[in-house]
Write an enzyme that holds these catalytic residues in place. Structure first.
Site, PDB file in Angstrom:
ATOM      1  CE  LYS A   1      13.796 -10.603  -3.849  1.00  0.00           C
ATOM      2  NZ  LYS A   1      12.446 -10.132  -4.239  1.00  0.00           N
TER       3      LYS A   1
ATOM      4  CG  ASP B   1      13.685  -7.175  -5.544  1.00  0.00           C
ATOM      5  OD1 ASP B   1      13.744  -8.397  -5.811  1.00  0.00           O
ATOM      6  OD2 ASP B   1      13.119  -6.716  -4.538  1.00  0.00           O
TER       7      ASP B   1
ATOM      8  CD  GLU C   1       7.705  -9.785  -6.974  1.00  0.00           C
ATOM      9  OE1 GLU C   1       6.524  -9.836  -7.374  1.00  0.00           O
ATOM     10  OE2 GLU C   1       8.119  -8.923  -6.175  1.00  0.00           O
TER      11      GLU C   1
ATOM     12  CD  GLU D   1       6.790 -11.161   0.316  1.00  0.00           C
ATOM     13  OE1 GLU D   1       7.581 -10.995  -0.640  1.00  0.00           O
ATOM     14  OE2 GLU D   1       6.171 -10.219   0.854  1.00  0.00           O
TER      15      GLU D   1
ATOM     16  CG  ASP E   1      10.490  -4.656  -5.713  1.00  0.00           C
ATOM     17  OD1 ASP E   1      10.400  -5.267  -4.635  1.00  0.00           O
ATOM     18  OD2 ASP E   1       9.885  -5.021  -6.753  1.00  0.00           O
ATOM     19  CB  SER E   2      10.462  -3.648   0.135  1.00  0.00           C
ATOM     20  OG  SER E   2      11.842  -3.846   0.370  1.00  0.00           O
TER      21      SER E   2
HETATM   22  O1  KIV Z   1      11.585  -6.182  -1.934  1.00  0.00           O
HETATM   23  C1  KIV Z   1      11.791  -6.829  -0.902  1.00  0.00           C
HETATM   24  O2  KIV Z   1      12.170  -6.310   0.150  1.00  0.00           O
HETATM   25  C2  KIV Z   1      11.574  -8.265  -0.965  1.00  0.00           C
HETATM   26  C3  KIV Z   1      11.497  -8.993   0.350  1.00  0.00           C
HETATM   27  C4  KIV Z   1      10.156  -8.783   0.948  1.00  0.00           C
HETATM   28  C5  KIV Z   1      11.822 -10.425   0.206  1.00  0.00           C
HETATM   29  O3  KIV Z   1      11.412  -8.818  -2.006  1.00  0.00           O
END
Ligand code: KIV
Length: 269
Positions: free
Chosen positions: A114, A85, A116, A183, A46-47
């Protein structure tokens, strides 16, 4: 035909002491290059809120955005495992998490999702795992918690918060998580977690002792405005993107990246 990387194959890599090379990708061109260069794990992160959409954080990313970018990536990746994510507010309950994960898997082609958080997410991790959805946890700096944290900073420096992160890692693994992203935590803490859990740890700003490493694609190509201590511009000194990705994979596999200069220590000022 090349065998697709799976969670069991990543686990086997940890057991053999073979490092896992991972990068983020949000489109087919990047995914094809990464896949061809031997990247084991592609994270549709989600970056993308920051690096694709130009937002100040990841909170505006929706499930529709994630599904779209995941589908773009999966069309080009033949070998790498695709991890997507679950975006902010898409996994508040086990049922909502299952519905969100189903879209990422069915429409986006992801093989794992993934999320958090630590102990507060155990019921969700258990529920997804029982539905045969492979789950990756994400501890340390959690970008989706930016409004609670106030700023992006290294986590787990004091003894109490370090203990809490180790406990969370063990609880997530016990609940069924098959992978763990760490992270921005001190390398000593990441090393301790990596030996405490029998699932692979993938670090970003967490030092060289993790079972694997991940970087944001735009950061490792030197495209980001800010220079981040834990990242490295792999395009510098290489003739093209293909060579840069191959160099990244090779440095991760050889245990040369990240070096001390890319890591945070417990006692750093
Ligand atoms: O969203 C993302 O790119 C991430 C990485 C920073 C691990 O979660």
């Amino acid at each position: 035909m090349t065998d697709r990387v799976s969670l069991p194959s990543l686990l086997a890599m940890k057991r053999r002491g073979e490092k896992i090379a991972s990068l983020t990708a949000y489109d087919a061109s990047a995914a094809a290059l990464q896949d061809a260069a031997g990247i084991d794990l592609i994270l549709v992160g989600d970056s993308l809120g920051n690096v694709i959409q130009g937002q100040p954080n990841t909170l505006s990313v929706t499930l529709d955005h994630m599904v779209y970018h995941c589908a773009c990536v999966q069309r080009a990746a033949r070998r790498a495992l695709i991890l997507a994510d679950l975006p902010f507010m898409s996994y508040c309950t086990p049922e909502q998490a299952a519905q969100s994960a189903a879209r990422l898997i069915r429409e986006g082609g992801a093989q794992a999702v993934k999320l958090e958080g630590g102990r507060e997410r155990l019921d969700i991790v258990r529920f997804l795992t029982h539905q045969n959805v492979p789950v990756c946890g994400h501890l340390g700096l959690q970008p989706q918690a930016i409004h609670r944290l106030g700023r992006y900073a290294v986590q787990g420096r004091d003894a109490e918060s370090a203990r809490c992160i180790i406990e969370d890692a063990c609880l997530l693994a016990e609940a069924g998580a098959g992978l763990l992203v760490l992270e921005c935590i001190p390398w000593e803490l990441a090393q301790e977690i990596t030996s405490a859990v029998d699932i692979p740890t993938i670090g970003i700003g967490a030092g060289r002792h993790c079972d694997g490493q991940v970087l944001v694609w735009q950061d490792m190509l030197g495209m980001s405005a800010q220079s981040l201590r834990f990242s490295k511009n792999f395009l510098a000194g290489h003739t093209g993107i293909k060579e840069a990705v191959a160099a990244y994979a090779q440095e991760v596999k050889a245990g040369c990246f990240p070096g001390d200069e890319h890591s945070f220590g417990r006692d750093d000022a």
